[in-house]
Design a protein around this motif. Sequence first.
Motif, PDB file in Angstrom:
ATOM      1  N   ILE A   8       0.833  -1.211   0.000  1.00 33.87           N
ATOM      2  CA  ILE A   8       0.000   0.000   0.000  1.00 33.87           C
ATOM      3  C   ILE A   8       0.866   1.259   0.000  1.00 33.87           C
ATOM      4  O   ILE A   8       0.689   2.162  -0.810  1.00 33.87           O
ATOM      5  CB  ILE A   8      -0.967  -0.002   1.195  1.00 33.87           C
ATOM      6  CG1 ILE A   8      -2.020  -1.089   0.971  1.00 33.87           C
ATOM      7  CG2 ILE A   8      -1.628   1.352   1.368  1.00 33.87           C
ATOM      8  CD1 ILE A   8      -2.978  -1.255   2.092  1.00 33.87           C
ATOM      9  N   TYR A  67     -16.387  10.765  -2.640  1.00 32.82           N
ATOM     10  CA  TYR A  67     -14.997  10.296  -2.726  1.00 32.82           C
ATOM     11  C   TYR A  67     -14.498  10.364  -4.173  1.00 32.82           C
ATOM     12  O   TYR A  67     -13.412  10.874  -4.456  1.00 32.82           O
ATOM     13  CB  TYR A  67     -14.924   8.854  -2.204  1.00 32.82           C
ATOM     14  CG  TYR A  67     -13.608   8.146  -2.438  1.00 32.82           C
ATOM     15  CD1 TYR A  67     -12.555   8.300  -1.544  1.00 32.82           C
ATOM     16  CD2 TYR A  67     -13.439   7.306  -3.536  1.00 32.82           C
ATOM     17  CE1 TYR A  67     -11.346   7.647  -1.762  1.00 32.82           C
ATOM     18  CE2 TYR A  67     -12.235   6.648  -3.753  1.00 32.82           C
ATOM     19  CZ  TYR A  67     -11.199   6.825  -2.856  1.00 32.82           C
ATOM     20  OH  TYR A  67     -10.007   6.185  -3.078  1.00 32.82           O
ATOM     21  N   GLN A 194     -17.116   5.136 -12.134  1.00 33.13           N
ATOM     22  CA  GLN A 194     -17.462   4.456 -10.886  1.00 33.13           C
ATOM     23  C   GLN A 194     -18.623   5.167 -10.193  1.00 33.13           C
ATOM     24  O   GLN A 194     -19.452   4.547  -9.555  1.00 33.13           O
ATOM     25  CB  GLN A 194     -16.213   4.454  -9.991  1.00 33.13           C
ATOM     26  CG  GLN A 194     -16.391   3.879  -8.629  1.00 33.13           C
ATOM     27  CD  GLN A 194     -15.034   3.608  -7.977  1.00 33.13           C
ATOM     28  OE1 GLN A 194     -14.131   3.069  -8.584  1.00 33.13           O
ATOM     29  NE2 GLN A 194     -14.891   3.995  -6.731  1.00 33.13           N
TER      30      GLN A 194
ATOM     31  N   ALA B  33     -14.904  -1.395  12.568  1.00 29.42           N
ATOM     32  CA  ALA B  33     -14.555  -0.053  13.033  1.00 29.42           C
ATOM     33  C   ALA B  33     -13.440   0.555  12.185  1.00 29.42           C
ATOM     34  O   ALA B  33     -13.256   1.769  12.157  1.00 29.42           O
ATOM     35  CB  ALA B  33     -14.123  -0.118  14.496  1.00 29.42           C
ATOM     36  N   THR B  34     -12.685  -0.334  11.486  1.00 28.47           N
ATOM     37  CA  THR B  34     -11.528   0.153  10.725  1.00 28.47           C
ATOM     38  C   THR B  34     -11.898   0.393   9.253  1.00 28.47           C
ATOM     39  O   THR B  34     -12.811  -0.246   8.735  1.00 28.47           O
ATOM     40  CB  THR B  34     -10.390  -0.887  10.776  1.00 28.47           C
ATOM     41  OG1 THR B  34     -10.926  -2.154  10.382  1.00 28.47           O
ATOM     42  CG2 THR B  34      -9.811  -0.993  12.170  1.00 28.47           C
ATOM     43  N   PRO B  35     -11.174   1.299   8.577  1.00 31.74           N
ATOM     44  CA  PRO B  35     -11.475   1.553   7.161  1.00 31.74           C
ATOM     45  C   PRO B  35     -11.068   0.386   6.269  1.00 31.74           C
ATOM     46  O   PRO B  35     -10.243  -0.439   6.648  1.00 31.74           O
ATOM     47  CB  PRO B  35     -10.632   2.794   6.841  1.00 31.74           C
ATOM     48  CG  PRO B  35      -9.530   2.794   7.845  1.00 31.74           C
ATOM     49  CD  PRO B  35     -10.085   2.153   9.085  1.00 31.74           C
ATOM     50  N   GLU B  37     -10.479  -0.589   1.831  1.00 28.90           N
ATOM     51  CA  GLU B  37     -10.516  -0.089   0.456  1.00 28.90           C
ATOM     52  C   GLU B  37     -10.976  -1.202  -0.461  1.00 28.90           C
ATOM     53  O   GLU B  37     -10.282  -2.206  -0.618  1.00 28.90           O
ATOM     54  CB  GLU B  37      -9.142   0.450   0.030  1.00 28.90           C
ATOM     55  CG  GLU B  37      -9.187   1.004  -1.387  1.00 28.90           C
ATOM     56  CD  GLU B  37      -7.998   1.882  -1.763  1.00 28.90           C
ATOM     57  OE1 GLU B  37      -7.069   2.022  -0.961  1.00 28.90           O
ATOM     58  OE2 GLU B  37      -8.033   2.425  -2.886  1.00 28.90           O
ATOM     59  N   GLU B  46     -12.017   1.173  -7.323  1.00 27.03           N
ATOM     60  CA  GLU B  46     -11.166   1.415  -6.157  1.00 27.03           C
ATOM     61  C   GLU B  46     -11.877   2.446  -5.295  1.00 27.03           C
ATOM     62  O   GLU B  46     -12.204   3.534  -5.782  1.00 27.03           O
ATOM     63  CB  GLU B  46      -9.821   1.948  -6.678  1.00 27.03           C
ATOM     64  CG  GLU B  46      -8.924   2.599  -5.684  1.00 27.03           C
ATOM     65  CD  GLU B  46      -7.560   2.919  -6.300  1.00 27.03           C
ATOM     66  OE1 GLU B  46      -6.575   2.741  -5.600  1.00 27.03           O
ATOM     67  OE2 GLU B  46      -7.496   3.346  -7.471  1.00 27.03           O
ATOM     68  N   LYS B  47     -12.188   2.094  -4.043  1.00 27.00           N
ATOM     69  CA  LYS B  47     -12.902   3.058  -3.207  1.00 27.00           C
ATOM     70  C   LYS B  47     -12.653   2.806  -1.726  1.00 27.00           C
ATOM     71  O   LYS B  47     -12.816   1.688  -1.246  1.00 27.00           O
ATOM     72  CB  LYS B  47     -14.398   2.975  -3.490  1.00 27.00           C
ATOM     73  CG  LYS B  47     -15.221   3.928  -2.643  1.00 27.00           C
ATOM     74  CD  LYS B  47     -16.620   4.064  -3.172  1.00 27.00           C
ATOM     75  CE  LYS B  47     -17.380   5.056  -2.329  1.00 27.00           C
ATOM     76  NZ  LYS B  47     -18.120   6.033  -3.115  1.00 27.00           N
ATOM     77  N   VAL B  48     -12.279   3.844  -1.017  1.00 24.06           N
ATOM     78  CA  VAL B  48     -12.075   3.756   0.421  1.00 24.06           C
ATOM     79  C   VAL B  48     -13.434   3.863   1.114  1.00 24.06           C
ATOM     80  O   VAL B  48     -14.234   4.736   0.799  1.00 24.06           O
ATOM     81  CB  VAL B  48     -11.148   4.896   0.912  1.00 24.06           C
ATOM     82  CG1 VAL B  48     -11.106   4.919   2.430  1.00 24.06           C
ATOM     83  CG2 VAL B  48      -9.742   4.719   0.357  1.00 24.06           C
ATOM     84  N   MET B  50     -14.862   4.125   4.959  1.00 24.53           N
ATOM     85  CA  MET B  50     -14.458   4.308   6.345  1.00 24.53           C
ATOM     86  C   MET B  50     -15.185   3.299   7.246  1.00 24.53           C
ATOM     87  O   MET B  50     -16.186   2.708   6.839  1.00 24.53           O
ATOM     88  CB  MET B  50     -14.772   5.732   6.805  1.00 24.53           C
ATOM     89  CG  MET B  50     -14.063   6.813   5.999  1.00 24.53           C
ATOM     90  SD  MET B  50     -12.262   6.676   6.027  1.00 24.53           S
ATOM     91  CE  MET B  50     -11.901   7.428   7.604  1.00 24.53           C
ATOM     92  N   GLY B  51     -14.664   3.107   8.456  1.00 30.34           N
ATOM     93  CA  GLY B  51     -15.291   2.190   9.396  1.00 30.34           C
ATOM     94  C   GLY B  51     -16.714   2.617   9.720  1.00 30.34           C
ATOM     95  O   GLY B  51     -17.001   3.809   9.781  1.00 30.34           O
ATOM     96  N   THR B  56     -20.997   3.724  -1.957  1.00 33.11           N
ATOM     97  CA  THR B  56     -21.782   3.373  -3.138  1.00 33.11           C
ATOM     98  C   THR B  56     -20.892   3.459  -4.367  1.00 33.11           C
ATOM     99  O   THR B  56     -20.122   4.406  -4.495  1.00 33.11           O
ATOM    100  CB  THR B  56     -22.939   4.385  -3.319  1.00 33.11           C
ATOM    101  OG1 THR B  56     -23.692   4.412  -2.121  1.00 33.11           O
ATOM    102  CG2 THR B  56     -23.830   3.991  -4.479  1.00 33.11           C
ATOM    103  N   GLU B  72      -8.203  -3.875   0.036  1.00 30.41           N
ATOM    104  CA  GLU B  72      -6.769  -3.631  -0.060  1.00 30.41           C
ATOM    105  C   GLU B  72      -6.094  -3.548   1.314  1.00 30.41           C
ATOM    106  O   GLU B  72      -4.923  -3.867   1.450  1.00 30.41           O
ATOM    107  CB  GLU B  72      -6.492  -2.348  -0.850  1.00 30.41           C
ATOM    108  CG  GLU B  72      -5.082  -2.376  -1.414  1.00 30.41           C
ATOM    109  CD  GLU B  72      -4.614  -1.059  -2.000  1.00 30.41           C
ATOM    110  OE1 GLU B  72      -5.358  -0.077  -1.978  1.00 30.41           O
ATOM    111  OE2 GLU B  72      -3.460  -1.028  -2.451  1.00 30.41           O
ATOM    112  N   PHE B  73      -6.846  -3.147   2.327  1.00 27.31           N
ATOM    113  CA  PHE B  73      -6.231  -3.003   3.652  1.00 27.31           C
ATOM    114  C   PHE B  73      -6.140  -4.345   4.388  1.00 27.31           C
ATOM    115  O   PHE B  73      -5.397  -4.482   5.354  1.00 27.31           O
ATOM    116  CB  PHE B  73      -7.014  -1.984   4.504  1.00 27.31           C
ATOM    117  CG  PHE B  73      -6.972  -0.568   3.955  1.00 27.31           C
ATOM    118  CD1 PHE B  73      -6.081  -0.223   2.940  1.00 27.31           C
ATOM    119  CD2 PHE B  73      -7.803   0.415   4.454  1.00 27.31           C
ATOM    120  CE1 PHE B  73      -6.019   1.069   2.434  1.00 27.31           C
ATOM    121  CE2 PHE B  73      -7.752   1.713   3.952  1.00 27.31           C
ATOM    122  CZ  PHE B  73      -6.868   2.036   2.940  1.00 27.31           C
TER     123      PHE B  73
END
Lengths: 269, 85
Positions: A8, A67, A194, B33-35, B37, B46-48, B50-51, B56, B72-73
């Motif tokens: 990452i 985002y 997206q 609770a954690t983000p 991706e 590709e989209k983050v 959050m927790g 969408t 990814e995380f």
Amino acid sequence: MLLTSVIIVLREILEAALLIATLLAATRLSNIGYAWLRVSISSGIVGALVFAWQLRALSNLYNGVGYELINAALQVLIYGVIIVLIALLFRLYFRVTTNNTPLAFFMGFALCLSIIREGSEILIFFSGFLQSTESLSSGILGSIIGASVGFSFGALFYFLLSALKQSVALVVTLSLLILVGAGMCSQASQLLMQADFLPSQRPLWNTSSLISESSIPGQLLYALIGYEATPSLLQVSIYTGSIFISLIAAVVSYKVYSRMRNKEESNNV
Amino acid sequence: MVEINIKQHLFEPSEITIPANTKIKLRIHNLDATPEEFESWELNREKVIMGNSTGTLFIGPLPPGIYPFFGEFNPKTAQGKVIVE
């Protein structure tokens, strides 16, 4: 966690490091000093902190696609700054002015925007593993390795650019800026697909068996020229269109500034 | 619209089936609770997320095939695929 954080952090650092290397190579062409670098990196880090901290609220904008919209806007903005930089580099090359403040400002601006984008993702990833004590040390170790590898690629790239003759270096730097800019536009178009702001289409081709996007060469090409294994027609059109616009900007500024230079020289005779 | 949950770094369901040549709205609820991706090379997405929040995104129209995705995380556990028929 070790390998995950290496990958990452490497991915995000690589893009910023290659841009820093290209801009630093341009700095060598121009003698503008390095003060812009300090200001740009520190404001970029502050920006990334604010962006990461506010991401939850920002993501919920426009029915949950905030985002995508904000990231696409940042990328298009970087492309705009790159076009300005192309013109300013020609202005410098033809010694139309000795005032390099605009060049330093826009180089700093481009880098700051790039750090906001890449840095905020690293910070969000950190916020996840900082909450668990078991993955903390491997996460930190992995991040250090990833960052070192990323910056090493950047340093290597910088020294390659520095070894070139000045006129060659100008052409290579300009070409790289044009390709990085096109990559930004292509990524932005993907984010807008997206978010359903642009229509998604079938991929035109698939080169993932040749160069996988997840491989190191794939990642390097992605960071440098916006490599995409399965682009759609719209994405390819936006990519080539943005190269075309940059080339027009380069030709126009070349003509304008070389004419200004010639006029000045004939006045002096 | 298709809904996917992320719970303890796992996607549930980890396999979704959608019709070919159709645009689908994907809502991903991150219950951790954690983000995380959401990432897919094959889908170009590709989209983050959050927790404790929902993201969408839109996928398709796609030709039939299998499109893997991962978090990814937490790539070791968070894996799934979109089956397009």
